[in-house]
Scaffold this active site. Structure first.
Site, short mmCIF file in Angstrom:
data_model
loop_
_atom_site.label_atom_id
_atom_site.label_comp_id
_atom_site.label_asym_id
_atom_site.label_seq_id
_atom_site.Cartn_x
_atom_site.Cartn_y
_atom_site.Cartn_z
N LYS A 80 0.82 -1.21 0.00
CA LYS A 80 0.00 0.00 0.00
C LYS A 80 0.85 1.26 0.00
CE LYS A 80 -3.92 -2.33 2.20
NZ LYS A 80 -3.30 -3.67 2.21
N ARG A 94 -16.36 -4.90 0.73
CA ARG A 94 -15.14 -5.57 0.31
C ARG A 94 -15.43 -6.60 -0.77
NH1 ARG A 94 -13.96 -7.55 6.21
NH2 ARG A 94 -16.12 -8.15 5.81
N GLU A 132 -4.08 -0.86 -5.31
CA GLU A 132 -3.02 -1.61 -4.63
C GLU A 132 -2.17 -2.34 -5.66
OE1 GLU A 132 -4.12 -4.20 -1.46
OE2 GLU A 132 -5.48 -2.77 -0.52
N LYS A 160 -8.20 1.92 6.04
CA LYS A 160 -7.72 0.54 6.15
C LYS A 160 -6.31 0.54 6.68
CE LYS A 160 -6.83 0.62 1.13
NZ LYS A 160 -7.13 -0.03 -0.17
N ASN A 198 -0.01 -5.76 -5.32
CA ASN A 198 0.22 -6.88 -4.40
C ASN A 198 1.41 -7.70 -4.87
OD1 ASN A 198 -2.43 -6.81 -2.63
ND2 ASN A 198 -3.06 -6.48 -4.75
N ASP A 207 -4.85 -4.13 -8.16
CA ASP A 207 -6.29 -3.95 -7.96
C ASP A 207 -6.71 -2.61 -8.55
OD1 ASP A 207 -6.30 -6.35 -6.59
OD2 ASP A 207 -6.10 -5.41 -4.63
#
Length: 327
Positions: A135, A242, A290, A170, A292, A282
């Site tokens: 992030k 989510r 994001e 978050k 990942n 994402d």
């Protein structure tokens, strides 16, 4: 790295998978399991271990591993051979696939695996994984993102809310959709939520402008060695913010939009340069949220929806890299 037998026959690759214990995974969606199935189909020797078994003796990395065979059958998906204590430099490939949290234990594992850089291909590159918290790394591409704030400071969050209205809060090192909250501009729970985050997470938090079109999906796009490999649109369950499939999101097949192709083209060279071979990004409504790099998922969902075999793409790339290294 050991050499092939003198007869000229090509020996199978030796592959160690560092992961949460294989008995605990859900094989229907686990990308490490998909990579293991493909490796087994190619005749590689597979070994399994959990991160706490790593041991660094000076410059040498030792580990207690189990030879493992896998089967795409729920509740009967693996079997172990006799445990062995091995010098990890004997492995051709180590897949670093344990799930976050990205904590000091995770960071310690990257330091240990870094010792294998001269002998073994570690995927993803442990130095880059350590230097690319998911992030935070994404903020290198801020112009592709929704408005985003990284902070622990109440006044900064208040100012961000004044400008952007509804927000998402978050934890910076969270994963799997845990502790992700939408906070409306007039939400009476905001103060309590701030207090909860303050006592639960010492690190800064991620604050982003809420994107209403998340209800239509949060697209997971996989890149292999910097190139687009496949995508799946994850749609939140009714009544939930989510879209993570472990939180009840459903997978839908998806093509890339022109904007999403632009995002992949921008990210690809940086990922390739840093040795981040399998990456999941994402994207919500054309906004990158994001990147990942630790243990990205999506391989099995993409294939089940009729998409490509991303695991095969990964191993094709790794075989080429090993061949070039030996050459």
């Amino acid at each position: 790295m050991s050499q092939p037998a003198s007869s000229g026959a090509k020996r199978p690759l030796k592959v160690a998978v560092q992961m949460d214990h294989i008995s605990t995974i859900n094989i229907t969606g686990d990308s490490a399991f998909a990579l293991m199935l493909e490796a087994q189909d190619r005749g590689y020797e597979l070994y399994h271990y959990t991160p706490e078994r790593l041991a660094m003796w000076g410059e040498k990395v030792m580990c207690r591993v189990e030879p493992v065979s896998v089967k795409d059958e729920a509740d009967n998906h693996f079997s172990f051979g006799e445990p062995q204590r091995v010098d990890m430099s004997e492995m051709d490939v180590v897949l670093m696939r344990q799930d976050p949290p990205f904590d000091l234990a995770y960071i310690a594992a990257t330091h240990i695996l870094e010792k294998l850089s001269k002998t073994t291909l570690v995927v993803n590159d442990p130095i880059s994984v350590r230097n690319a918290p998911e992030k935070l790394f994404v903020t290198q591409f801020a112009d592709l993102m929704p408005p985003t704030l990284i902070t622990h400071d109440r006044e900064e969050i208040d100012e961000f809310r004044n400008i952007h209205g509804d927000i998402v809060m978050k934890p910076l090192f969270g994963h799997g959709g845990a502790a992700v909250f939408r906070v409306t501009q007039d939400d009476l729970n905001y103060g309590s939520l701030y207090d909860f985050f303050s006592v639960t997470f010492r690190e800064p938090w991620v604050i982003q402008k809420f994107l209403p079109n998340v209800k239509h999906g949060d697209k997971r796009i996989l890149l292999v060695d910097g190139e687009f490999a496949g995508a799946v649109n994850r749609v939140p369950a009714a009544g939930d913010l989510r879209s993570n499939m472990v939180r009840g999101g459903s997978a839908k097949d998806s093509d890339l939009t022109e904007r999403e192709r632009e995002i992949c083209a921008r990210l690809g060279p940086a990922l390739k340069e840093q040795g981040l071979i399998l990456v999941g990004i994402d994207v919500i409504d054309g906004n990158l949220t994001e990147i990942n790099v630790t243990a990205p998922t999506g391989i099995r969902a993409i294939q089940k929806l009729g998409g490509p075999n991303v695991a095969a793409m990964v191993w094709d790339v790794l075989e080429t890299k090993l061949k070039n290294k030996e050459g």
